[in-house]
Design an enzyme around this catalytic site. Structure first.
Site, PDB file in Angstrom:
ATOM      1  N   TYR A 179     -11.949  11.270   3.152  1.00 40.80           N
ATOM      2  CA  TYR A 179     -12.615  10.178   2.184  1.00 40.80           C
ATOM      3  C   TYR A 179     -12.739   8.949   2.836  1.00 40.80           C
ATOM      4  CZ  TYR A 179     -12.761  13.420  -1.399  1.00 40.80           C
ATOM      5  OH  TYR A 179     -13.141  14.720  -2.215  1.00 40.80           O
ATOM      6  N   HIS A 225       0.794  -1.236  -0.032  1.00 38.36           N
ATOM      7  CA  HIS A 225       0.058   0.050   0.188  1.00 38.36           C
ATOM      8  C   HIS A 225       0.685   1.317   0.201  1.00 38.36           C
ATOM      9  CE1 HIS A 225      -3.821  -2.120   1.628  1.00 38.36           C
ATOM     10  NE2 HIS A 225      -3.233  -2.758   0.695  1.00 38.36           N
TER      11      HIS A 225
END
Length: 411
Positions: free
Chosen positions: A294, A188
């Site tokens: 988000y 990631h």
């Protein structure tokens, strides 16, 4: 050169879309949604979570009516990760192991370009996304993202350098930004980079996957799980949003992302769009606005790989943005681009996204900031599409993890 042809000449399936806006904001009077058929996704979802608005997932399918052709112009690349078009039409490509190469549109692959700082290519790391300076024709500057070994583990770093006149090396390579803190993880990294309209850089970073680092996507004191906006020297860009909280980093542009591997600017609105990997379900497309949150890992449409809920198992919360679109099951969206060519008019301003586990290129039609139709291209190729860009010849060029470079254009 290994060449294949992929032909499409299919009429649009008739049918009316059920809806393309949320329940409180119907499409504006200028909107004329396309006729669509059944959703392209037919597999069962991992959850019974309900979307926040009609059309947020499993929108109706559509087919390109123009006859198109996709050929593999080379299969000699090694795990390519990023691709961009040079002014003369050739393509500059990064390879995960830590190499850059130049590829012609007829498939000639250059020797590796030297001078790239060392990368950690373990796991999901390596030499990642790249972009050219808007003034590349005169200054020859290249910017790229990579996973860097540092004290405490690895991190997402941004570097720049000048492509030499003989195109054999990167001169004066300089690391201009590091997304701290470092983590003992090789997952990631995020890794996309582009210039905005003001000449500053937008960079996506991941939250590094560990359960210990995952919450840092919500922290304003670290750069994990963010979009950062920096100058070409790596400093916080002017007029960045101000996030509340002690020690908030001035380079932050948006927060609450998981593993964002796609960034693109809309050709007409200039809005920033982002793709990010969800866990088991919950891959997202977001329209990123300055200063917004988000949601990851507080809200998500996915679950843990083992099937457990994430956090409180909620999908909506005040102060956190909803994805414009999500996939469950996942397609693993990676690099993406908006089509702004004139070769295939029906593709104008459509968003094209490389799908890794989905092994296709997703085409999304967007109206009024909502996805109104979806198509899957090159699904029969069984390739993990890592990145896609538009060339100076208005064709689309896509790279795959297996080392292929496709050219996609009108037949």
């Amino acid at each position: 050169m290994n060449t294949k042809f992929f032909l499409i000449n299919i009429s649009i399936t008739l049918g009316l879309i059920a809806g393309c806006g949320d329940k409180t904001k119907p499409p504006g009077p200028e909107t004329n949604p396309p006729a669509t058929g059944a959703p392209v996704e037919t597999k069962p979802a991992n959850t019974n979570y309900k979307p926040a608005f009609t059309g947020q997932t499993r929108i109706g399918g559509i087919s390109t009516t123009t006859a198109i052709q996709a050929n593999v112009i080379t299969s000699a690349l090694s795990s390519p990760w990023g691709i961009t078009s040079l002014p003369d039409g050739r393509l500059l490509v990064t390879e995960k192991i830590g190499r850059m190469r130049i590829v012609t549109t007829t498939g000639t692959v250059s020797s590796p370009i030297t001078g790239i700082p060392a990368v950690n290519s373990s796991g999901q790391g390596g030499l990642l996304g790249l972009c050219l300076d808007p003034q590349f024709a005169s200054n020859r500057m290249v910017y790229w993202v990579f996973s860097e070994n540092v004290s405490g583990g690895t991190l997402t770093a941004v570097a720049k350098g000048r492509l030499s006149a003989n195109e054999g090396s990167i001169e004066n390579p300089t690391v201009i930004y590091r997304a701290n803190p470092a983590a003992n993880s090789t997952l990631h990294y995020g890794g996309r980079i582009l210039f905005d309209q003001t000449g500053n850089l937008l960079v996506s970073t991941g939250e590094r996957s560990n359960t210990s680092t995952r919450p840092l996507a919500q922290s304003v004191t670290g750069a994990l799980g963010k979009v950062v906006r920096i100058t070409t020297s790596g400093q916080p860009a002017p007029q960045n949003p101000a996030f509340s909280g002690a020690g908030a980093l001035p380079e932050l542009y948006s927060i609450g992302h998981r593993n964002p591997q796609g960034l693109a600017l809309h050709p007409t609105t200039g809005d920033l769009w982002l793709s990010e990997h969800g866990p088991r379900g919950g891959d997202e497309i977001n329209r990123v606005q300055a200063g917004k949150n988000y949601g990851w890992p507080v809200i998500t449409y996915g679950i843990e790989y083992g099937g457990q809920v994430i956090g409180s198992g909620i999908q909506q919360q005040n102060g956190m943005e909803q994805p414009v679109y999500y996939w469950d099951p996942v397609i693993s969206p990676s690099g993406m681009t908006f089509y702004k060519g004139n070769r295939i008019p029906e593709w104008q301003n459509n968003l094209f996204i490389g799908a890794l586990s989905g092994t296709h290129i997703a085409r999304l039609i967007i109206q009024d900031n909502r996805v109104v139709a979806e198509e899957r291209l090159l699904a029969g190729e069984n390739e993990r599409f890592r990145d896609i860009t538009q060339g100076s010849d208005n064709a689309l060029y896509a790279i795959t993890d297996a080392g292929r470079l496709y050219r996609i254009d009108k037949q």
